[in-house]
Write a protein that holds these residues in place. Structure first.
Motif, PDB file in Angstrom:
ATOM      1  N   ASP A  26       1.974  23.107   2.826  1.00 17.56           N
ATOM      2  CA  ASP A  26       1.654  22.893   1.402  1.00 17.56           C
ATOM      3  C   ASP A  26       1.786  21.414   1.019  1.00 17.56           C
ATOM      4  O   ASP A  26       0.968  20.879   0.275  1.00 17.56           O
ATOM      5  CB  ASP A  26       2.565  23.735   0.503  1.00 17.56           C
ATOM      6  N   ALA A  27       2.831  20.754   1.534  1.00 18.07           N
ATOM      7  CA  ALA A  27       3.033  19.335   1.230  1.00 18.07           C
ATOM      8  C   ALA A  27       1.887  18.505   1.794  1.00 18.07           C
ATOM      9  O   ALA A  27       1.348  17.627   1.112  1.00 18.07           O
ATOM     10  CB  ALA A  27       4.372  18.855   1.792  1.00 18.07           C
ATOM     11  N   VAL A  28       1.491  18.777   3.018  1.00 17.76           N
ATOM     12  CA  VAL A  28       0.387  18.040   3.630  1.00 17.76           C
ATOM     13  C   VAL A  28      -0.914  18.317   2.875  1.00 17.76           C
ATOM     14  O   VAL A  28      -1.708  17.407   2.641  1.00 17.76           O
ATOM     15  CB  VAL A  28       0.262  18.374   5.136  1.00 17.76           C
ATOM     16  N   ALA A  29      -1.119  19.550   2.453  1.00 17.33           N
ATOM     17  CA  ALA A  29      -2.315  19.888   1.664  1.00 17.33           C
ATOM     18  C   ALA A  29      -2.326  19.106   0.350  1.00 17.33           C
ATOM     19  O   ALA A  29      -3.383  18.637  -0.092  1.00 17.33           O
ATOM     20  CB  ALA A  29      -2.373  21.389   1.406  1.00 17.33           C
ATOM     21  N   SER A  30      -1.173  18.934  -0.267  1.00 18.32           N
ATOM     22  CA  SER A  30      -1.079  18.153  -1.505  1.00 18.32           C
ATOM     23  C   SER A  30      -1.398  16.681  -1.261  1.00 18.32           C
ATOM     24  O   SER A  30      -2.038  16.035  -2.088  1.00 18.32           O
ATOM     25  CB  SER A  30       0.313  18.284  -2.122  1.00 18.32           C
ATOM     26  N   ILE A  31      -0.947  16.168  -0.135  1.00 17.59           N
ATOM     27  CA  ILE A  31      -1.253  14.781   0.231  1.00 17.59           C
ATOM     28  C   ILE A  31      -2.763  14.623   0.387  1.00 17.59           C
ATOM     29  O   ILE A  31      -3.368  13.696  -0.145  1.00 17.59           O
ATOM     30  CB  ILE A  31      -0.518  14.383   1.529  1.00 17.59           C
ATOM     31  N   HIS A  32      -3.383  15.564   1.090  1.00 12.27           N
ATOM     32  CA  HIS A  32      -4.831  15.512   1.291  1.00 12.27           C
ATOM     33  C   HIS A  32      -5.581  15.674  -0.026  1.00 12.27           C
ATOM     34  O   HIS A  32      -6.574  14.980  -0.265  1.00 12.27           O
ATOM     35  CB  HIS A  32      -5.264  16.580   2.289  1.00 12.27           C
ATOM     36  N   TRP A  66       0.832  -1.197   0.000  1.00  3.01           N
ATOM     37  CA  TRP A  66       0.000   0.000   0.000  1.00  3.01           C
ATOM     38  C   TRP A  66       0.873   1.257   0.000  1.00  3.01           C
ATOM     39  O   TRP A  66       0.607   2.215  -0.710  1.00  3.01           O
ATOM     40  CB  TRP A  66      -0.926  -0.026   1.216  1.00  3.01           C
ATOM     41  N   GLN A  67       1.948   1.229   0.795  1.00  2.59           N
ATOM     42  CA  GLN A  67       2.859   2.374   0.848  1.00  2.59           C
ATOM     43  C   GLN A  67       3.495   2.618  -0.522  1.00  2.59           C
ATOM     44  O   GLN A  67       3.633   3.751  -0.954  1.00  2.59           O
ATOM     45  CB  GLN A  67       3.936   2.139   1.905  1.00  2.59           C
ATOM     46  N   ARG A  68       3.850   1.556  -1.213  1.00  2.00           N
ATOM     47  CA  ARG A  68       4.414   1.680  -2.570  1.00  2.00           C
ATOM     48  C   ARG A  68       3.410   2.370  -3.492  1.00  2.00           C
ATOM     49  O   ARG A  68       3.765   3.279  -4.241  1.00  2.00           O
ATOM     50  CB  ARG A  68       4.793   0.310  -3.108  1.00  2.00           C
ATOM     51  N   ASN A  69       2.153   1.962  -3.417  1.00  5.32           N
ATOM     52  CA  ASN A  69       1.124   2.569  -4.258  1.00  5.32           C
ATOM     53  C   ASN A  69       0.932   4.044  -3.945  1.00  5.32           C
ATOM     54  O   ASN A  69       0.771   4.868  -4.847  1.00  5.32           O
ATOM     55  CB  ASN A  69      -0.203   1.814  -4.110  1.00  5.32           C
ATOM     56  N   VAL A  70       0.951   4.388  -2.658  1.00  7.88           N
ATOM     57  CA  VAL A  70       0.808   5.791  -2.265  1.00  7.88           C
ATOM     58  C   VAL A  70       1.974   6.614  -2.822  1.00  7.88           C
ATOM     59  O   VAL A  70       1.775   7.689  -3.399  1.00  7.88           O
ATOM     60  CB  VAL A  70       0.737   5.932  -0.726  1.00  7.88           C
ATOM     61  N   LEU A  71       3.191   6.109  -2.670  1.00  4.97           N
ATOM     62  CA  LEU A  71       4.362   6.833  -3.177  1.00  4.97           C
ATOM     63  C   LEU A  71       4.276   7.034  -4.683  1.00  4.97           C
ATOM     64  O   LEU A  71       4.606   8.105  -5.187  1.00  4.97           O
ATOM     65  CB  LEU A  71       5.650   6.096  -2.805  1.00  4.97           C
ATOM     66  N   GLN A  72       3.835   6.011  -5.397  1.00  2.66           N
ATOM     67  CA  GLN A  72       3.689   6.141  -6.845  1.00  2.66           C
ATOM     68  C   GLN A  72       2.686   7.231  -7.194  1.00  2.66           C
ATOM     69  O   GLN A  72       2.916   8.031  -8.103  1.00  2.66           O
ATOM     70  CB  GLN A  72       3.240   4.819  -7.472  1.00  2.66           C
ATOM     71  N   LYS A  73       1.591   7.294  -6.476  1.00  2.69           N
ATOM     72  CA  LYS A  73       0.548   8.285  -6.764  1.00  2.69           C
ATOM     73  C   LYS A  73       0.975   9.703  -6.390  1.00  2.69           C
ATOM     74  O   LYS A  73       0.522  10.668  -7.000  1.00  2.69           O
ATOM     75  CB  LYS A  73      -0.739   7.917  -6.050  1.00  2.69           C
ATOM     76  N   LEU A  74       1.855   9.839  -5.403  1.00  2.00           N
ATOM     77  CA  LEU A  74       2.264  11.170  -4.956  1.00  2.00           C
ATOM     78  C   LEU A  74       3.517  11.700  -5.643  1.00  2.00           C
ATOM     79  O   LEU A  74       3.875  12.855  -5.437  1.00  2.00           O
ATOM     80  CB  LEU A  74       2.476  11.161  -3.438  1.00  2.00           C
ATOM     81  N   GLN A  75       4.186  10.890  -6.457  1.00  2.17           N
ATOM     82  CA  GLN A  75       5.443  11.292  -7.095  1.00  2.17           C
ATOM     83  C   GLN A  75       5.340  12.647  -7.805  1.00  2.17           C
ATOM     84  O   GLN A  75       6.273  13.426  -7.767  1.00  2.17           O
ATOM     85  CB  GLN A  75       5.909  10.239  -8.098  1.00  2.17           C
ATOM     86  N   CYS A  76       4.220  12.906  -8.435  1.00  2.00           N
ATOM     87  CA  CYS A  76       4.064  14.161  -9.187  1.00  2.00           C
ATOM     88  C   CYS A  76       3.499  15.283  -8.327  1.00  2.00           C
ATOM     89  O   CYS A  76       3.462  16.426  -8.768  1.00  2.00           O
ATOM     90  CB  CYS A  76       3.156  13.935 -10.393  1.00  2.00           C
ATOM     91  N   GLN A  77       3.057  14.970  -7.125  1.00  2.00           N
ATOM     92  CA  GLN A  77       2.424  15.964  -6.258  1.00  2.00           C
ATOM     93  C   GLN A  77       3.440  16.673  -5.356  1.00  2.00           C
ATOM     94  O   GLN A  77       3.423  17.890  -5.246  1.00  2.00           O
ATOM     95  CB  GLN A  77       1.366  15.298  -5.376  1.00  2.00           C
ATOM     96  N   ILE A  78       4.258  15.879  -4.668  1.00  2.00           N
ATOM     97  CA  ILE A  78       5.215  16.416  -3.708  1.00  2.00           C
ATOM     98  C   ILE A  78       6.514  15.626  -3.815  1.00  2.00           C
ATOM     99  O   ILE A  78       6.575  14.591  -4.466  1.00  2.00           O
ATOM    100  CB  ILE A  78       4.690  16.345  -2.254  1.00  2.00           C
ATOM    101  N   ARG A  79       7.543  16.100  -3.130  1.00  2.00           N
ATOM    102  CA  ARG A  79       8.832  15.403  -3.108  1.00  2.00           C
ATOM    103  C   ARG A  79       8.741  14.260  -2.115  1.00  2.00           C
ATOM    104  O   ARG A  79       8.578  14.470  -0.911  1.00  2.00           O
ATOM    105  CB  ARG A  79       9.930  16.386  -2.718  1.00  2.00           C
ATOM    106  N   VAL A  80       8.775  13.050  -2.634  1.00  2.00           N
ATOM    107  CA  VAL A  80       8.790  11.830  -1.834  1.00  2.00           C
ATOM    108  C   VAL A  80       9.914  10.950  -2.363  1.00  2.00           C
ATOM    109  O   VAL A  80      10.385  11.152  -3.485  1.00  2.00           O
ATOM    110  CB  VAL A  80       7.434  11.071  -1.899  1.00  2.00           C
TER     111      VAL A  80
END
Length: 135
Positions: free
Chosen positions: A100-106, A28-42
């Motif tokens: 801003d990063a947390v807002a992007s996650i949300h 699940w963590q892998r999937n989240v990281l993949q989805k957030l790659q373009c949103q924030i620096r992870v």
């Protein structure tokens, strides 16, 4: 050669209250990281594999200081009112980047349930990276 982080999920360990094993949470963590790659620096995903029934997630190591290390390094046990104005301004800017990063996650549909000063890295270019996604 670059440093990396390896997260290991031992087979049959770490079942949570929703009956997910740690392997499922790592996936699940892998999937989240993949989805957030373009949103924030992870951390970038380098590899994900299984070996002898255990699962592994290999992540990029992001060089920098945690937010905690950054604050404590400049604060040096001084109270807020005793800090130089330039540092207060710098620190306020860093915290705005975290917000801003947390807002992007949300905005991406996730809730980060472990927002601590150890889960954000300030890179050498004063960018914020979120490094822990056990959400």
């Amino acid at each position: 050669m670059s440093w990396c982080i390896i997260k290991q999920a031992l087979c049959g360990k770490g079942e949570d209250d929703q009956y997910r094993e740690i392997k499922d949470r790592l996936d699940w963590q892998r999937n989240v990281l993949q989805k957030l790659q373009c949103q924030i620096r992870v951390p970038k995903i380098i590899d994900c594999f299984e070996y002898q029934d255990d699962s592994y997630l290999v992540l990029e190591y992001i060089d920098g200081l945690t937010l905690h290390e950054t604050v404590m390094g400049h604060r040096k046990s001084r109270q807020w009112k005793c800090l130089p104005k330039t540092y207060k301004t710098f620190l306020a800017g860093i915290y705005l980047k975290v917000v801003d990063a947390v807002a992007s996650i949300h905005a991406a549909g996730f809730i980060h349930r472990d927002i601590t000063d150890g889960n954000f890295i300030l890179t050498q270019k004063d960018k914020i990276a979120c490094i822990d996604f056990e959400l």
